[in-house]
Scaffold this motif. Structure first.
Motif, PDB file in Angstrom:
ATOM      1  N   SER A  30       0.822  -1.213   0.000  1.00 14.43           N
ATOM      2  CA  SER A  30       0.000   0.000   0.000  1.00 14.43           C
ATOM      3  C   SER A  30       0.856   1.262   0.000  1.00 14.43           C
ATOM      4  O   SER A  30       0.476   2.278  -0.583  1.00 14.43           O
ATOM      5  CB  SER A  30      -0.969  -0.009   1.190  1.00 14.43           C
ATOM      6  OG  SER A  30      -0.265   0.071   2.405  1.00 14.43           O
ATOM      7  N   ALA A  31       2.010   1.215   0.625  1.00 13.95           N
ATOM      8  CA  ALA A  31       2.894   2.387   0.620  1.00 13.95           C
ATOM      9  C   ALA A  31       3.584   2.562  -0.730  1.00 13.95           C
ATOM     10  O   ALA A  31       3.875   3.692  -1.141  1.00 13.95           O
ATOM     11  CB  ALA A  31       3.939   2.251   1.725  1.00 13.95           C
ATOM     12  N   ARG A  32       3.822   1.474  -1.432  1.00 10.38           N
ATOM     13  CA  ARG A  32       4.569   1.554  -2.688  1.00 10.38           C
ATOM     14  C   ARG A  32       3.692   1.731  -3.922  1.00 10.38           C
ATOM     15  O   ARG A  32       4.202   2.117  -4.976  1.00 10.38           O
ATOM     16  CB  ARG A  32       5.427   0.304  -2.860  1.00 10.38           C
ATOM     17  CG  ARG A  32       6.652   0.337  -1.969  1.00 10.38           C
ATOM     18  CD  ARG A  32       7.492  -0.868  -2.204  1.00 10.38           C
ATOM     19  NE  ARG A  32       8.807  -0.723  -1.568  1.00 10.38           N
ATOM     20  CZ  ARG A  32       9.608  -1.715  -1.326  1.00 10.38           C
ATOM     21  NH1 ARG A  32       9.254  -2.943  -1.674  1.00 10.38           N
ATOM     22  NH2 ARG A  32      10.774  -1.520  -0.767  1.00 10.38           N
ATOM     23  N   LEU A  33       2.427   1.445  -3.847  1.00  7.24           N
ATOM     24  CA  LEU A  33       1.578   1.559  -5.038  1.00  7.24           C
ATOM     25  C   LEU A  33       1.628   2.947  -5.683  1.00  7.24           C
ATOM     26  O   LEU A  33       1.751   3.036  -6.908  1.00  7.24           O
ATOM     27  CB  LEU A  33       0.141   1.165  -4.702  1.00  7.24           C
ATOM     28  CG  LEU A  33      -0.160  -0.325  -4.800  1.00  7.24           C
ATOM     29  CD1 LEU A  33      -1.597  -0.609  -4.384  1.00  7.24           C
ATOM     30  CD2 LEU A  33       0.098  -0.863  -6.182  1.00  7.24           C
ATOM     31  N   PRO A  34       1.541   4.030  -4.922  1.00  5.58           N
ATOM     32  CA  PRO A  34       1.649   5.346  -5.570  1.00  5.58           C
ATOM     33  C   PRO A  34       2.993   5.560  -6.267  1.00  5.58           C
ATOM     34  O   PRO A  34       3.055   6.166  -7.337  1.00  5.58           O
ATOM     35  CB  PRO A  34       1.476   6.339  -4.416  1.00  5.58           C
ATOM     36  CG  PRO A  34       0.751   5.577  -3.367  1.00  5.58           C
ATOM     37  CD  PRO A  34       1.215   4.162  -3.502  1.00  5.58           C
ATOM     38  N   MET A  35       4.061   5.038  -5.671  1.00  8.70           N
ATOM     39  CA  MET A  35       5.385   5.170  -6.288  1.00  8.70           C
ATOM     40  C   MET A  35       5.454   4.383  -7.592  1.00  8.70           C
ATOM     41  O   MET A  35       6.027   4.846  -8.576  1.00  8.70           O
ATOM     42  CB  MET A  35       6.466   4.656  -5.336  1.00  8.70           C
ATOM     43  CG  MET A  35       6.710   5.512  -4.144  1.00  8.70           C
ATOM     44  SD  MET A  35       7.983   4.742  -3.135  1.00  8.70           S
ATOM     45  CE  MET A  35       7.174   4.748  -1.555  1.00  8.70           C
ATOM     46  N   ILE A  36       4.890   3.185  -7.584  1.00 11.67           N
ATOM     47  CA  ILE A  36       4.893   2.353  -8.786  1.00 11.67           C
ATOM     48  C   ILE A  36       4.085   3.020  -9.887  1.00 11.67           C
ATOM     49  O   ILE A  36       4.512   3.065 -11.047  1.00 11.67           O
ATOM     50  CB  ILE A  36       4.344   0.948  -8.468  1.00 11.67           C
ATOM     51  CG1 ILE A  36       5.298   0.222  -7.513  1.00 11.67           C
ATOM     52  CG2 ILE A  36       4.146   0.129  -9.738  1.00 11.67           C
ATOM     53  CD1 ILE A  36       4.712  -1.040  -6.909  1.00 11.67           C
ATOM     54  N   ALA A  37       2.932   3.571  -9.526  1.00 12.06           N
ATOM     55  CA  ALA A  37       2.092   4.254 -10.512  1.00 12.06           C
ATOM     56  C   ALA A  37       2.809   5.473 -11.088  1.00 12.06           C
ATOM     57  O   ALA A  37       2.771   5.715 -12.304  1.00 12.06           O
ATOM     58  CB  ALA A  37       0.771   4.666  -9.876  1.00 12.06           C
ATOM     59  N   ALA A  38       3.478   6.227 -10.231  1.00  8.37           N
ATOM     60  CA  ALA A  38       4.210   7.402 -10.707  1.00  8.37           C
ATOM     61  C   ALA A  38       5.359   6.990 -11.623  1.00  8.37           C
ATOM     62  O   ALA A  38       5.586   7.609 -12.667  1.00  8.37           O
ATOM     63  CB  ALA A  38       4.737   8.204  -9.519  1.00  8.37           C
ATOM     64  N   ALA A  40       5.550   4.272 -13.424  1.00 11.05           N
ATOM     65  CA  ALA A  40       4.994   3.720 -14.671  1.00 11.05           C
ATOM     66  C   ALA A  40       4.481   4.825 -15.591  1.00 11.05           C
ATOM     67  O   ALA A  40       4.534   4.690 -16.811  1.00 11.05           O
ATOM     68  CB  ALA A  40       3.870   2.739 -14.352  1.00 11.05           C
ATOM     69  N   SER A  41       4.007   5.914 -15.006  1.00 10.32           N
ATOM     70  CA  SER A  41       3.454   6.995 -15.816  1.00 10.32           C
ATOM     71  C   SER A  41       4.518   7.993 -16.279  1.00 10.32           C
ATOM     72  O   SER A  41       4.242   8.860 -17.103  1.00 10.32           O
ATOM     73  CB  SER A  41       2.374   7.738 -15.021  1.00 10.32           C
ATOM     74  OG  SER A  41       2.960   8.408 -13.919  1.00 10.32           O
ATOM     75  N   GLY A  42       5.719   7.894 -15.713  1.00  7.64           N
ATOM     76  CA  GLY A  42       6.785   8.812 -16.101  1.00  7.64           C
ATOM     77  C   GLY A  42       6.845  10.067 -15.263  1.00  7.64           C
ATOM     78  O   GLY A  42       7.642  10.964 -15.531  1.00  7.64           O
ATOM     79  N   ALA A  44       7.475  10.139 -11.919  1.00  9.10           N
ATOM     80  CA  ALA A  44       8.098   9.816 -10.638  1.00  9.10           C
ATOM     81  C   ALA A  44       9.232  10.780 -10.319  1.00  9.10           C
ATOM     82  O   ALA A  44       9.936  11.253 -11.213  1.00  9.10           O
ATOM     83  CB  ALA A  44       8.637   8.395 -10.667  1.00  9.10           C
ATOM     84  N   THR A  45       9.395  11.035  -9.040  1.00  8.77           N
ATOM     85  CA  THR A  45      10.558  11.793  -8.582  1.00  8.77           C
ATOM     86  C   THR A  45      11.759  10.849  -8.594  1.00  8.77           C
ATOM     87  O   THR A  45      11.609   9.632  -8.731  1.00  8.77           O
ATOM     88  CB  THR A  45      10.350  12.319  -7.153  1.00  8.77           C
ATOM     89  OG1 THR A  45      10.251  11.199  -6.263  1.00  8.77           O
ATOM     90  CG2 THR A  45       9.086  13.173  -7.050  1.00  8.77           C
ATOM     91  N   GLU A  46      12.928  11.405  -8.425  1.00  7.01           N
ATOM     92  CA  GLU A  46      14.128  10.570  -8.386  1.00  7.01           C
ATOM     93  C   GLU A  46      14.043   9.579  -7.221  1.00  7.01           C
ATOM     94  O   GLU A  46      14.426   8.419  -7.360  1.00  7.01           O
ATOM     95  CB  GLU A  46      15.387  11.434  -8.249  1.00  7.01           C
ATOM     96  CG  GLU A  46      16.677  10.644  -8.246  1.00  7.01           C
ATOM     97  CD  GLU A  46      16.860   9.775  -9.483  1.00  7.01           C
ATOM     98  OE1 GLU A  46      17.401   8.657  -9.339  1.00  7.01           O
ATOM     99  OE2 GLU A  46      16.468  10.175 -10.587  1.00  7.01           O
ATOM    100  N   GLN A  47      13.536  10.027  -6.079  1.00 10.15           N
ATOM    101  CA  GLN A  47      13.400   9.145  -4.918  1.00 10.15           C
ATOM    102  C   GLN A  47      12.432   7.992  -5.224  1.00 10.15           C
ATOM    103  O   GLN A  47      12.699   6.838  -4.862  1.00 10.15           O
ATOM    104  CB  GLN A  47      12.898   9.927  -3.709  1.00 10.15           C
ATOM    105  CG  GLN A  47      12.739   9.069  -2.470  1.00 10.15           C
ATOM    106  CD  GLN A  47      12.167   9.840  -1.298  1.00 10.15           C
ATOM    107  OE1 GLN A  47      11.801  11.004  -1.415  1.00 10.15           O
ATOM    108  NE2 GLN A  47      12.065   9.183  -0.157  1.00 10.15           N
ATOM    109  N   GLN A  48      11.330   8.281  -5.921  1.00  8.88           N
ATOM    110  CA  GLN A  48      10.368   7.228  -6.274  1.00  8.88           C
ATOM    111  C   GLN A  48      10.966   6.244  -7.273  1.00  8.88           C
ATOM    112  O   GLN A  48      10.750   5.037  -7.164  1.00  8.88           O
ATOM    113  CB  GLN A  48       9.094   7.842  -6.831  1.00  8.88           C
ATOM    114  CG  GLN A  48       8.271   8.562  -5.787  1.00  8.88           C
ATOM    115  CD  GLN A  48       7.120   9.355  -6.394  1.00  8.88           C
ATOM    116  OE1 GLN A  48       7.240   9.886  -7.503  1.00  8.88           O
ATOM    117  NE2 GLN A  48       6.027   9.437  -5.664  1.00  8.88           N
ATOM    118  N   ARG A  49      11.724   6.741  -8.223  1.00 11.00           N
ATOM    119  CA  ARG A  49      12.384   5.846  -9.179  1.00 11.00           C
ATOM    120  C   ARG A  49      13.391   4.951  -8.465  1.00 11.00           C
ATOM    121  O   ARG A  49      13.489   3.757  -8.752  1.00 11.00           O
ATOM    122  CB  ARG A  49      13.067   6.643 -10.281  1.00 11.00           C
ATOM    123  CG  ARG A  49      12.125   7.107 -11.376  1.00 11.00           C
ATOM    124  CD  ARG A  49      12.883   7.614 -12.590  1.00 11.00           C
ATOM    125  NE  ARG A  49      13.666   8.807 -12.329  1.00 11.00           N
ATOM    126  CZ  ARG A  49      13.180  10.058 -12.375  1.00 11.00           C
ATOM    127  NH1 ARG A  49      11.915  10.260 -12.681  1.00 11.00           N
ATOM    128  NH2 ARG A  49      13.954  11.080 -12.129  1.00 11.00           N
TER     129      ARG A  49
END
Length: 121
Positions: A30-38, A40-42, A44-49
């Motif tokens: 649940s914590a990572r789903l937003p990061m994965i979505a970001a 995948a959509s391009g 994402a911040t550097e931290q999310q990547r």
């Protein structure tokens, strides 16, 4: 395994650990789903990547470690069986030892990720 009661206690403890790991995995997902979505959509911040990259890398590392530990424990169990420790309760204990060894790296990683990601949110 000394007796059936010992095996039963171990099975119960393993069941409780399973619930704990499932909860930790749900927290992590649940914590990572937003990061994965970001990612995948391009957008994402550097931290999310970096988190997405680390997520995949740590799964591969945990699987690799689990394979090695499981193989080592299988060899130990085989030696025990060859030396006469082969009654049904002992065999069940040997199989549980192999499963515990093979999943130990993943269990540790899941717990650590859940603690880290729960603090971050």
């Amino acid at each position: 395994m000394k007796n059936l009661f010992t095996l039963q206690k171990r099975l119960m403890r393993t069941s409780f650990e399973l619930v704990e790991i499932q909860t930790a995995a749900l927290t992590t997902i649940s914590a990572r789903l937003p990061m994965i979505a970001a990612a995948a959509s391009g957008f994402a911040t550097e931290q999310q990547r970096q988190e997405t990259h680390d997520m995949v890398a740590e799964k591969l590392q945990a699987a690799s470690e689990g394979i090695g530990l499981g193989a080592l424990q299988t060899a130990k169990a085989t030696m025990k069986v060859m030396t006469g420790d082969a009654d049904p309760l002992a065999m069940a204990g040997h199989m549980m030892d192999v499963a515990a060894a093979a999943t130990r790296p993943a269990r540790k990683k899941v717990r650590a990720n859940a603690r880290r990601l729960a603090r971050a949110h």
